[in-house]
Design a protein around this motif. Structure first.
Motif, PDB file in Angstrom:
ATOM      1  N   ALA A  65      14.494  30.136  62.094  1.00  0.00           N
ATOM      2  CA  ALA A  65      14.931  29.015  62.942  1.00  0.00           C
ATOM      3  C   ALA A  65      14.942  29.439  64.398  1.00  0.00           C
ATOM      4  O   ALA A  65      14.509  28.692  65.283  1.00  0.00           O
ATOM      5  CB  ALA A  65      16.314  28.534  62.514  1.00  0.00           C
ATOM      6  N   SER A  66      15.397  30.669  64.666  1.00  0.00           N
ATOM      7  CA  SER A  66      15.432  31.131  66.056  1.00  0.00           C
ATOM      8  C   SER A  66      14.026  31.266  66.628  1.00  0.00           C
ATOM      9  O   SER A  66      13.816  31.049  67.816  1.00  0.00           O
ATOM     10  CB  SER A  66      16.195  32.450  66.165  1.00  0.00           C
ATOM     11  N   GLY A  67      13.062  31.619  65.778  1.00  0.00           N
ATOM     12  CA  GLY A  67      11.675  31.712  66.245  1.00  0.00           C
ATOM     13  C   GLY A  67      11.130  30.355  66.652  1.00  0.00           C
ATOM     14  O   GLY A  67      10.423  30.228  67.652  1.00  0.00           O
ATOM     15  N   LYS A  68      11.473  29.329  65.895  1.00  0.00           N
ATOM     16  CA  LYS A  68      11.031  27.976  66.235  1.00  0.00           C
ATOM     17  C   LYS A  68      11.672  27.522  67.542  1.00  0.00           C
ATOM     18  O   LYS A  68      11.017  26.920  68.396  1.00  0.00           O
ATOM     19  CB  LYS A  68      11.369  27.015  65.097  1.00  0.00           C
ATOM     20  N   ILE A  69      12.947  27.833  67.685  1.00  0.00           N
ATOM     21  CA  ILE A  69      13.643  27.485  68.931  1.00  0.00           C
ATOM     22  C   ILE A  69      13.037  28.240  70.099  1.00  0.00           C
ATOM     23  O   ILE A  69      12.811  27.678  71.172  1.00  0.00           O
ATOM     24  CB  ILE A  69      15.157  27.785  68.791  1.00  0.00           C
ATOM     25  N   TYR A  70      12.729  29.507  69.883  1.00  0.00           N
ATOM     26  CA  TYR A  70      12.155  30.340  70.944  1.00  0.00           C
ATOM     27  C   TYR A  70      10.806  29.782  71.405  1.00  0.00           C
ATOM     28  O   TYR A  70      10.534  29.689  72.595  1.00  0.00           O
ATOM     29  CB  TYR A  70      12.003  31.784  70.444  1.00  0.00           C
ATOM     30  N   ILE A 126       9.596  39.757  57.036  1.00  0.00           N
ATOM     31  CA  ILE A 126       8.379  38.949  56.878  1.00  0.00           C
ATOM     32  C   ILE A 126       8.469  37.709  57.761  1.00  0.00           C
ATOM     33  O   ILE A 126       7.507  37.350  58.442  1.00  0.00           O
ATOM     34  CB  ILE A 126       8.151  38.581  55.388  1.00  0.00           C
ATOM     35  N   ALA A 127       9.631  37.064  57.775  1.00  0.00           N
ATOM     36  CA  ALA A 127       9.818  35.874  58.622  1.00  0.00           C
ATOM     37  C   ALA A 127       9.647  36.237  60.099  1.00  0.00           C
ATOM     38  O   ALA A 127       9.051  35.470  60.869  1.00  0.00           O
ATOM     39  CB  ALA A 127      11.181  35.245  58.370  1.00  0.00           C
ATOM     40  N   ILE A 128      10.142  37.415  60.498  1.00  0.00           N
ATOM     41  CA  ILE A 128       9.964  37.869  61.883  1.00  0.00           C
ATOM     42  C   ILE A 128       8.475  38.044  62.187  1.00  0.00           C
ATOM     43  O   ILE A 128       8.000  37.671  63.267  1.00  0.00           O
ATOM     44  CB  ILE A 128      10.741  39.193  62.129  1.00  0.00           C
ATOM     45  N   HIS A 129       7.730  38.603  61.244  1.00  0.00           N
ATOM     46  CA  HIS A 129       6.288  38.766  61.468  1.00  0.00           C
ATOM     47  C   HIS A 129       5.576  37.413  61.480  1.00  0.00           C
ATOM     48  O   HIS A 129       4.620  37.222  62.247  1.00  0.00           O
ATOM     49  CB  HIS A 129       5.682  39.734  60.455  1.00  0.00           C
ATOM     50  N   ASN A 130       6.043  36.475  60.672  1.00  0.00           N
ATOM     51  CA  ASN A 130       5.492  35.119  60.746  1.00  0.00           C
ATOM     52  C   ASN A 130       5.747  34.533  62.137  1.00  0.00           C
ATOM     53  O   ASN A 130       4.867  33.896  62.722  1.00  0.00           O
ATOM     54  CB  ASN A 130       6.106  34.229  59.660  1.00  0.00           C
ATOM     55  N   ASP A 131       6.959  34.762  62.669  1.00  0.00           N
ATOM     56  CA  ASP A 131       7.284  34.336  64.037  1.00  0.00           C
ATOM     57  C   ASP A 131       6.355  35.005  65.047  1.00  0.00           C
ATOM     58  O   ASP A 131       5.858  34.371  65.980  1.00  0.00           O
ATOM     59  CB  ASP A 131       8.716  34.727  64.415  1.00  0.00           C
ATOM     60  N   ARG A 132       6.179  36.306  64.886  1.00  0.00           N
ATOM     61  CA  ARG A 132       5.364  37.082  65.825  1.00  0.00           C
ATOM     62  C   ARG A 132       3.923  36.568  65.830  1.00  0.00           C
ATOM     63  O   ARG A 132       3.319  36.409  66.889  1.00  0.00           O
ATOM     64  CB  ARG A 132       5.431  38.559  65.428  1.00  0.00           C
ATOM     65  N   ILE A 133       3.387  36.315  64.652  1.00  0.00           N
ATOM     66  CA  ILE A 133       2.020  35.787  64.547  1.00  0.00           C
ATOM     67  C   ILE A 133       1.938  34.431  65.239  1.00  0.00           C
ATOM     68  O   ILE A 133       1.047  34.192  66.053  1.00  0.00           O
ATOM     69  CB  ILE A 133       1.585  35.698  63.061  1.00  0.00           C
ATOM     70  N   ALA A 134       2.879  33.547  64.923  1.00  0.00           N
ATOM     71  CA  ALA A 134       2.877  32.208  65.544  1.00  0.00           C
ATOM     72  C   ALA A 134       3.055  32.317  67.059  1.00  0.00           C
ATOM     73  O   ALA A 134       2.420  31.577  67.821  1.00  0.00           O
ATOM     74  CB  ALA A 134       3.985  31.349  64.932  1.00  0.00           C
ATOM     75  N   GLY A 135       3.911  33.238  67.499  1.00  0.00           N
ATOM     76  CA  GLY A 135       4.146  33.416  68.933  1.00  0.00           C
ATOM     77  C   GLY A 135       2.897  33.882  69.669  1.00  0.00           C
ATOM     78  O   GLY A 135       2.562  33.366  70.737  1.00  0.00           O
ATOM     79  N   TYR A 136       2.192  34.851  69.103  1.00  0.00           N
ATOM     80  CA  TYR A 136       0.976  35.337  69.762  1.00  0.00           C
ATOM     81  C   TYR A 136      -0.164  34.329  69.664  1.00  0.00           C
ATOM     82  O   TYR A 136      -0.979  34.239  70.580  1.00  0.00           O
ATOM     83  CB  TYR A 136       0.572  36.717  69.232  1.00  0.00           C
TER      84      TYR A 136
END
Length: 150
Positions: A74-79, A15-25
């Motif tokens: 955390a890695s998504g925020k850094i990315y 779920i956190a990865i998908h939250n990252d993916r949504i924020a990234g796109y």
């Protein structure tokens, strides 16, 4: 009970990865130029895809009595911070945006591979995660093909 807790942990990681993916796109959409309207449609579709997958995963977490992850990794925020720096130097060109998106898609694939290696994951969830991973792989391949063509 221990397996149930482990399963909700795995699902919450996804779920956190998908939250990252949504924020990234969502971030990528802001970086697009007017001539990249094809990417706008693609990225909007990928956001919807992750929202649907996230809801499926969240329903499983709730059914197991767990709390659903609402944050990003955390890695998504850094990315995404790294994407900001890179965009400043690349001028948000199409290839750079697509390269960043492909890296995010690679991270999602790796998260699913890791999740599927977990012991004690019920077989029906393995099937759900395998199907989601295949869908995400198709998205990855589309982004990669567009990047290679840029």
């Amino acid at each position: 009970m221990k397996e149930q807790t482990a399963t909700t942990g795995v699902l919450n990681d996804l779920i956190a990865i998908h939250n990252d993916r949504i924020a990234g796109y969502q971030k990528a959409l802001k970086e697009l130029k007017a001539e990249d309207s094809d990417l706008e449609r693609l990225f909007t579709g990928m956001i919807s895809e992750s929202q649907d997958i996230r809801e499926t995963l969240a329903a499983e977490v709730r059914a197991a009595g767990g709390d659903v992850e609402s944050g990003t990794t955390a890695s998504g925020k850094i990315y995404r911070a790294w994407m900001d720096v890179k965009a400043a130097f690349s001028g948000n060109d199409r290839k750079a945006v697509l390269s960043n998106c492909e890296a995010g898609e690679d991270a999602a694939q790796n998260a699913y591979k890791s999740a599927l290696k977990e012991d004690g994951l019920p077989s029906y969830l393995r099937e759900v995660l395998t199907s989601q991973m295949q869908s995400l792989r198709a998205s990855h391949d589309e982004v990669k093909a567009l990047r290679d063509a840029a």
